[in-house]
Design a protein around this motif. Structure first.
Motif, PDB file in Angstrom:
ATOM      1  N   ILE A 133       0.847  -1.191   0.000  1.00 66.15           N
ATOM      2  CA  ILE A 133       0.000   0.000   0.000  1.00 66.15           C
ATOM      3  C   ILE A 133       0.889   1.249   0.000  1.00 66.15           C
ATOM      4  O   ILE A 133       1.822   1.367   0.792  1.00 66.15           O
ATOM      5  N   GLN A 134       0.610   2.177  -0.904  1.00 67.66           N
ATOM      6  CA  GLN A 134       1.324   3.450  -0.934  1.00 67.66           C
ATOM      7  C   GLN A 134       0.725   4.412   0.084  1.00 67.66           C
ATOM      8  O   GLN A 134      -0.495   4.481   0.243  1.00 67.66           O
ATOM      9  N   ILE A 135       1.603   5.141   0.778  1.00 68.92           N
ATOM     10  CA  ILE A 135       1.150   6.184   1.699  1.00 68.92           C
ATOM     11  C   ILE A 135       1.370   7.521   1.003  1.00 68.92           C
ATOM     12  O   ILE A 135       2.466   7.794   0.497  1.00 68.92           O
ATOM     13  N   THR A 136       0.328   8.354   0.940  1.00 67.93           N
ATOM     14  CA  THR A 136       0.414   9.608   0.200  1.00 67.93           C
ATOM     15  C   THR A 136      -0.002  10.780   1.081  1.00 67.93           C
ATOM     16  O   THR A 136      -0.804  10.636   2.012  1.00 67.93           O
ATOM     17  N   ASP A 137       0.557  11.960   0.764  1.00 62.62           N
ATOM     18  CA  ASP A 137       0.173  13.164   1.503  1.00 62.62           C
ATOM     19  C   ASP A 137      -1.052  13.786   0.853  1.00 62.62           C
ATOM     20  O   ASP A 137      -1.638  13.232  -0.081  1.00 62.62           O
ATOM     21  N   ARG A 138      -1.420  14.961   1.332  1.00 63.60           N
ATOM     22  CA  ARG A 138      -2.643  15.592   0.861  1.00 63.60           C
ATOM     23  C   ARG A 138      -2.564  16.010  -0.598  1.00 63.60           C
ATOM     24  O   ARG A 138      -3.582  16.246  -1.252  1.00 63.60           O
ATOM     25  N   SER A 139      -1.351  16.110  -1.139  1.00 62.33           N
ATOM     26  CA  SER A 139      -1.177  16.472  -2.548  1.00 62.33           C
ATOM     27  C   SER A 139      -1.076  15.245  -3.439  1.00 62.33           C
ATOM     28  O   SER A 139      -0.877  15.370  -4.654  1.00 62.33           O
ATOM     29  N   GLY A 140      -1.163  14.071  -2.843  1.00 61.89           N
ATOM     30  CA  GLY A 140      -1.091  12.839  -3.613  1.00 61.89           C
ATOM     31  C   GLY A 140       0.313  12.330  -3.820  1.00 61.89           C
ATOM     32  O   GLY A 140       0.520  11.340  -4.539  1.00 61.89           O
ATOM     33  N   ARG A 141       1.318  12.988  -3.194  1.00 57.57           N
ATOM     34  CA  ARG A 141       2.700  12.556  -3.336  1.00 57.57           C
ATOM     35  C   ARG A 141       2.987  11.390  -2.393  1.00 57.57           C
ATOM     36  O   ARG A 141       2.526  11.381  -1.237  1.00 57.57           O
ATOM     37  N   GLN A 142       3.775  10.424  -2.885  1.00 57.19           N
ATOM     38  CA  GLN A 142       4.083   9.267  -2.061  1.00 57.19           C
ATOM     39  C   GLN A 142       5.017   9.666  -0.913  1.00 57.19           C
ATOM     40  O   GLN A 142       5.967  10.436  -1.088  1.00 57.19           O
ATOM     41  N   VAL A 143       4.754   9.143   0.265  1.00 55.33           N
ATOM     42  CA  VAL A 143       5.490   9.483   1.476  1.00 55.33           C
ATOM     43  C   VAL A 143       6.592   8.462   1.720  1.00 55.33           C
ATOM     44  O   VAL A 143       6.391   7.257   1.542  1.00 55.33           O
ATOM     45  N   ASN A 144       7.758   8.945   2.097  1.00 55.64           N
ATOM     46  CA  ASN A 144       8.878   8.076   2.481  1.00 55.64           C
ATOM     47  C   ASN A 144       8.599   7.552   3.892  1.00 55.64           C
ATOM     48  O   ASN A 144       8.653   8.298   4.875  1.00 55.64           O
ATOM     49  N   ARG A 145       8.286   6.270   3.996  1.00 55.87           N
ATOM     50  CA  ARG A 145       7.918   5.688   5.285  1.00 55.87           C
ATOM     51  C   ARG A 145       9.019   5.872   6.332  1.00 55.87           C
ATOM     52  O   ARG A 145       8.731   6.079   7.514  1.00 55.87           O
ATOM     53  N   GLY A 146      10.279   5.749   5.863  1.00 53.55           N
ATOM     54  CA  GLY A 146      11.394   5.825   6.801  1.00 53.55           C
ATOM     55  C   GLY A 146      11.553   7.180   7.454  1.00 53.55           C
ATOM     56  O   GLY A 146      12.238   7.308   8.474  1.00 53.55           O
ATOM     57  N   ALA A 147      10.935   8.205   6.855  1.00 52.80           N
ATOM     58  CA  ALA A 147      11.082   9.561   7.385  1.00 52.80           C
ATOM     59  C   ALA A 147       9.928   9.963   8.303  1.00 52.80           C
ATOM     60  O   ALA A 147       9.847  11.111   8.732  1.00 52.80           O
ATOM     61  N   VAL A 148       9.041   9.014   8.599  1.00 52.12           N
ATOM     62  CA  VAL A 148       7.850   9.331   9.389  1.00 52.12           C
ATOM     63  C   VAL A 148       7.845   8.518  10.679  1.00 52.12           C
ATOM     64  O   VAL A 148       8.099   7.307  10.676  1.00 52.12           O
ATOM     65  N   ASP A 149       7.587   9.202  11.782  1.00 48.49           N
ATOM     66  CA  ASP A 149       7.394   8.527  13.066  1.00 48.49           C
ATOM     67  C   ASP A 149       5.896   8.317  13.254  1.00 48.49           C
ATOM     68  O   ASP A 149       5.161   9.213  13.680  1.00 48.49           O
ATOM     69  N   PHE A 150       5.411   7.116  12.935  1.00 51.55           N
ATOM     70  CA  PHE A 150       3.979   6.851  12.984  1.00 51.55           C
ATOM     71  C   PHE A 150       3.433   6.793  14.402  1.00 51.55           C
ATOM     72  O   PHE A 150       2.225   6.905  14.612  1.00 51.55           O
ATOM     73  N   THR A 151       4.301   6.625  15.374  1.00 56.67           N
ATOM     74  CA  THR A 151       3.823   6.537  16.757  1.00 56.67           C
ATOM     75  C   THR A 151       3.282   7.872  17.276  1.00 56.67           C
ATOM     76  O   THR A 151       2.583   7.907  18.292  1.00 56.67           O
ATOM     77  N   GLN A 152       3.592   8.963  16.580  1.00 62.27           N
ATOM     78  CA  GLN A 152       3.125  10.269  17.036  1.00 62.27           C
ATOM     79  C   GLN A 152       1.678  10.544  16.645  1.00 62.27           C
ATOM     80  O   GLN A 152       1.071  11.534  17.086  1.00 62.27           O
ATOM     81  N   PHE A 153       1.088   9.638  15.821  1.00 64.73           N
ATOM     82  CA  PHE A 153      -0.258   9.884  15.311  1.00 64.73           C
ATOM     83  C   PHE A 153      -1.298   9.020  16.017  1.00 64.73           C
ATOM     84  O   PHE A 153      -1.006   7.919  16.491  1.00 64.73           O
ATOM     85  N   THR A 154      -2.507   9.535  16.025  1.00 68.44           N
ATOM     86  CA  THR A 154      -3.670   8.784  16.507  1.00 68.44           C
ATOM     87  C   THR A 154      -4.657   8.646  15.353  1.00 68.44           C
ATOM     88  O   THR A 154      -4.458   9.220  14.271  1.00 68.44           O
ATOM     89  N   ALA A 155      -5.715   7.903  15.608  1.00 70.20           N
ATOM     90  CA  ALA A 155      -6.744   7.761  14.581  1.00 70.20           C
ATOM     91  C   ALA A 155      -7.337   9.108  14.204  1.00 70.20           C
ATOM     92  O   ALA A 155      -7.749   9.332  13.066  1.00 70.20           O
ATOM     93  N   ARG A 156      -7.330  10.047  15.148  1.00 71.13           N
ATOM     94  CA  ARG A 156      -7.943  11.351  14.901  1.00 71.13           C
ATOM     95  C   ARG A 156      -7.055  12.268  14.052  1.00 71.13           C
ATOM     96  O   ARG A 156      -7.549  13.000  13.199  1.00 71.13           O
TER      97      ARG A 156
END
Length: 534
Positions: A371-394
């Motif tokens: 699955i590709q992860i994309t930002d609000r502009s539709g650009r693919q996100v580099n997973r390695g550059a994101v700390d997913f633990t900082q996010f919640t479902a909200r």
């Protein structure tokens, strides 16, 4: 009771004459005692009050003309027979209405009678035409919008159609409704006679078995109409064919083995089947009167999708529906299919992202790598550059998309009827699920066993060679939207009792427990099964 209407007392006839002699004032305000009584008793601010204002407060029921007499008689006859349609009697007692008519001693009394008859008529007309229940009050998956005529439309209808024929037009005129009515009458008689007799002990019975349980199974199938009477204790060819026929009519794997699932359905009581028919009649009243000369019918309880042309099923395929948990059950509604998408991307619903994928990403940023992860502009996100633990479902800020491929969750084609529930029909790579007897596995959308053939059937109306056209687009590998020149109505229904193509009654299991809820609501509204003979 009907003879009471035909032999009206002189007092009532005199009152009717007074009502018919009333003349509305030029500005349509009540001018006579009768008109003032109608205005007084009509529910304030209601459609009934609006109708009488626009109609000059003229009587619909209590005039002394033959037309008024016919309407009165037809109304009392209809109310007396409302139970024949599986409807509750409602808030109006027929005997009370008749008594009120006979006891009318003044013009004011007659105005009260007029409004009581109108209220009873409007409730009856709405119940018979659009159902006695409101779907949304019963289950949150029943999101169907039911077409309910305003009171004034029913009243204008009944005065504009001669000989009381408006009453004949209220019930659905579909083949399903009429056939279900016949099945209802047959089952009511059967229930009164005690049903289908002794049940069969729940055990496995198959070809070659002998003994008392085989006899019980045979007797039960004889009572159900699947076998001719015989005393044979053997599970022979005739019993095998009967079991298979029964399984086919009840959505079971027709393997001829009377296992626990088959015997559970064999042992269903006539009362249980009658309840399913009552519910089916109510559900039929909920559906749009105009289904479409060509339409798509998805019966969730049958796990099937059909294309219907001029009342005939021209294509049918197996379907997978939503899993039987709260936020995945497929809803019921009608819409219009506008287009199909060949080689679709899967844009992951927000609920799946936050409930299923975010926890995995928080444990492992490389999870769900397809699955590709994309930002609000539709650009693919580099997973390695994101700390997913900082996010919640909200506050999770990303979208997720699976590009077109054979392994795409939507398969290679999806069929769109845009709706706020984000439900559509589509292909799936999980082909093995279509071999299951109970096929409730999806997140809510409807998966098709033969999506390509479904597409050919839809495209046949606009392409000379629909198969070649479809595969030419498919071979491109590009996500392509194909508009349907004529939109096709789609009806997502849930029917545990319906009439098959050969006139046979078919029953299905209540996988979502919706029909039980509907039956409970019908009972609370006043619907009751016939008494069983002692």
């Amino acid at each position: 009771m009907l003879s009471v209407i035909r032999t009206r007392t002189s007092t009532f006839l005199t009152a009717c004459f007074l009502a018919s002699a009333a003349v509305a004032s030029p500005d349509s305000r009540p001018a006579t005692a009768f008109q003032m009584a109608v205005a007084e008793f009509a529910p304030s601010g209601s459609g009934i009050a609006e109708f009488y204002r626009t109609n000059g407060f003229s009587p619909v029921w209590v005039g002394d003309t033959p037309e008024h007499a016919v309407r009165r008689a037809r109304l009392i006859k209809a109310l007396s027979a409302s139970h024949l349609h599986g409807l509750p009697e409602g808030a109006f007692s027929v005997q009370t209405l008749v008594d009120q008519m006979e006891n009318a001693r003044s013009t004011r009394d007659l105005g009260a009678v007029e409004i009581e008859l109108t209220r009873a008529f409007v409730e009856y007309a709405r119940n018979l035409q659009s159902g006695a229940l409101r779907p949304r009050d019963i289950d949150d998956g029943l999101v169907r919008k039911v077409e309910r005529k305003p009171a004034k439309d029913h009243l204008h209808g009944v005065i504009s159609v001669e000989n009381g024929q408006y009453f004949d037009e209220l019930a659905p005129q579909t083949y399903q409704y009429k056939a279900l009515m016949k099945q209802k009458i047959a089952l009511e008689h059967l229930v009164q006679q005690g049903g289908w007799g002794a049940t069969v002990p729940v055990a496995k019975l198959e070809y070659g078995d002998t003994g008392p349980n085989v006899i019980k199974l045979r007797n039960r199938l004889v009572s159900l109409g699947y076998l001719r009477p015989t005393a044979s204790p053997e599970f022979d060819d005739a019993l095998l064919a009967a079991v298979q026929a029964f399984q086919g009519d009840h959505g079971l794997a027709a393997d001829g083995v009377a296992g626990q699932g088959t015997l559970s359905e064999v042992n269903r009581s006539a009362s249980d089947r009658l309840k399913a028919v009552y519910v089916a009649l109510e559900r039929e009243r909920w559906l749009p009167r105009e289904r479409g000369e060509r339409h798509i019918l998805v019966n969730q309880a049958d796990f099937s999708a059909k294309i219907v042309d001029d009342g005939l099923v021209t294509f049918e395929t197996r379907a997978v529906i939503g899993k039987n948990i709260h936020d995945r059950r497929s809803p019921e509604f009608s819409d219009e299919m506008e287009h199909m998408v060949i080689n679709p991307s899967w844009y992951v619903p927000r609920s799946i992202i936050t409930k299923e994928y975010l926890p995995k990403l928080q444990s492992n940023p490389n999870a769900v790598g397809h699955i590709q992860i994309t930002d609000r502009s539709g650009r693919q996100v580099n997973r390695g550059a994101v700390d997913f633990t900082q996010f919640t479902a909200r506050n999770f800020p990303f979208a997720m998309r699976q590009p077109p491929s054979k392994s795409n969750a939507l398969g290679l084609v999806k069929f769109m009827f845009p709706n706020k529930y984000n439900i559509y029909l589509h292909d799936t790579p999980q082909k093995s699920l279509f071999a299951r007897e109970v096929r409730a596995f999806s997140h809510g959308c409807i998966r098709l066993a033969q999506p390509f053939e479904f597409a050919y059937a839809l495209l046949a109306k606009q392409e000379e060679d629909p198969k070649a056209f479809f595969h030419r687009v498919l071979a491109s590998g590009r996500e392509t939207t194909v508009q349907l020149d004529q939109h096709v109505p789609v009806h997502l229904i849930y029917r545990t009792a319906y009439i098959g193509p050969k006139g046979e009654v078919q029953y299905r299991r209540d996988v979502y427990d919706r029909d039980r809820k509907i039956w409970d609501a019908l009972q609370k509204a006043g619907v009751a099964l016939p008494d069983v003979q002692g």
